[in-house]
Design a protein around this motif. Structure first.
Motif, PDB file in Angstrom:
ATOM      1  N   THR A 130     -56.244 103.420  65.210  1.00 30.77           N
ATOM      2  CA  THR A 130     -55.233 103.308  66.263  1.00 30.77           C
ATOM      3  C   THR A 130     -53.835 103.202  65.675  1.00 30.77           C
ATOM      4  OG1 THR A 130     -56.829 102.229  67.739  1.00 30.77           O
ATOM      5  CG2 THR A 130     -54.500 101.991  68.284  1.00 30.77           C
TER       6      THR A 130
ATOM      7  N   GLU B 142     -67.093 104.468  67.758  1.00 28.73           N
ATOM      8  CA  GLU B 142     -66.868 103.561  66.637  1.00 28.73           C
ATOM      9  C   GLU B 142     -67.100 102.121  67.093  1.00 28.73           C
ATOM     10  OE1 GLU B 142     -66.864 102.267  63.454  1.00 28.73           O
ATOM     11  OE2 GLU B 142     -65.826 104.182  63.098  1.00 28.73           O
TER      12      GLU B 142
ATOM     13  N   ILE C 262     -61.438 100.697  64.187  1.00 27.32           N
ATOM     14  CA  ILE C 262     -60.761 101.024  65.453  1.00 27.32           C
ATOM     15  C   ILE C 262     -59.277 100.690  65.345  1.00 27.32           C
ATOM     16  CG2 ILE C 262     -60.542 100.374  67.887  1.00 27.32           C
ATOM     17  CD1 ILE C 262     -63.564 100.017  67.958  1.00 27.32           C
TER      18      ILE C 262
ATOM     19  N   VAL D  20     -63.268 104.429  70.700  1.00 23.05           N
ATOM     20  CA  VAL D  20     -64.095 103.241  70.952  1.00 23.05           C
ATOM     21  C   VAL D  20     -65.471 103.603  71.491  1.00 23.05           C
ATOM     22  CG1 VAL D  20     -62.090 101.773  71.336  1.00 23.05           C
ATOM     23  CG2 VAL D  20     -63.127 102.945  73.273  1.00 23.05           C
TER      24      VAL D  20
END
Length: 243
Positions: free
Chosen positions: A136, A126, A132, A123
């Motif tokens: 993830t 990006e 994100i 984070v």
């Protein structure tokens, strides 16, 4: 090999073992202080008995009442050997399961921290929310060994899901993900802190697909903005800390 040599070798062995246990006292005591005391106490008794047998072979106890009699001397030696051995065996048998549990706990802890660290790094560099969430989802597969992960954004105002990514289209496609309906009342109860069952907050889940093991929400100001659907492998178990 003579008995004197055996006694000398045994004495040296138990003394070295005692030194090693003392060097690793913090690691052993971390599991159980009582276990460390049992192992250390047992090794002390065994080392003293072996040293006593060495001195006995040299005739040091020949003038000492009771110990000068070979029968009583052997009896005391064997009592010490049995007592020390029992303490060491008891300590080791108690320590091994604790050590395995502690090692598994540390591995799980490292795994959780590594996931958080990677997401924090993500984070920082990006800015695209979809990327994100997609990355993830890949991290969840990598670090928690989930079978598959799907992620969708959620619009509170429109009360609908917008699919972002799925690691396995055969498990659930983006079209099927978009067709899911969110029970706004359950979501509101969840957002109010009453922790409703989030799995029951979704309807329209395809019957031919496996039910997810876990449904996790991404919350902003106590309102969900995205959902992760997680499927686990049959042999994988997760505890509350993992969740």
């Amino acid at each position: 090999m003579t008995m004197e040599t055996v006694n000398w070798a045994a004495s040296l062995f138990f003394l070295l073992a005692l030194v090693m246990v003392f060097r690793f006292r913090k690691q052993i005591s971390a599991e159980s202080v009582a276990t460390y005391n049992e192992i250390g106490g047992g090794l002390v008794i065994l080392a003293l008995v072996m040293l006593g047998r060495v001195y006995g072979d040299l005739g040091v106890f020949s003038s000492v009442p009771f110990l000068s009699d070979p029968v009583f001397y052997d009896l005391i030696s064997w009592i010490g050997i049995i007592t020390g051995s029992l303490l060491v065996v008891t300590g080791v048998s108690n320590w091994l399961p604790l050590a395995r549990h502690h090692r598994k706990f540390n591995e799980a802890r490292i795994r959780r921290l590594e996931l958080l660290r990677r997401v924090e790094q993500l984070v920082r560099v990006e800015t695209r929310l979809d990327q994100i969430l997609t990355t993830t989802a890949d991290y969840l597969v990598t670090y928690f060994d989930f079978a598959d992960v799907a992620v969708a954004k959620y619009s509170v105002n429109r009360r609908r899901l917008y699919p972002v990514a799925t690691t396995n289209q055969r498990r659930i496609s983006t079209d099927q993900l978009a067709a899911l309906q969110v029970d706004s009342e359950r979501i509101q109860r969840y957002a109010a802190g009453r922790r409703a069952n989030l799995t029951a907050a979704l309807s329209g889940y395809p019957r031919e697909a496996d039910n997810p093991y876990l449904l996790l929400s991404v919350d902003v100001d106590r309102w969900p903005v995205a959902f992760f659907l997680l499927w686990r492998k049959p042999e994988t178990e997760y505890d509350n800390d993992d969740i």
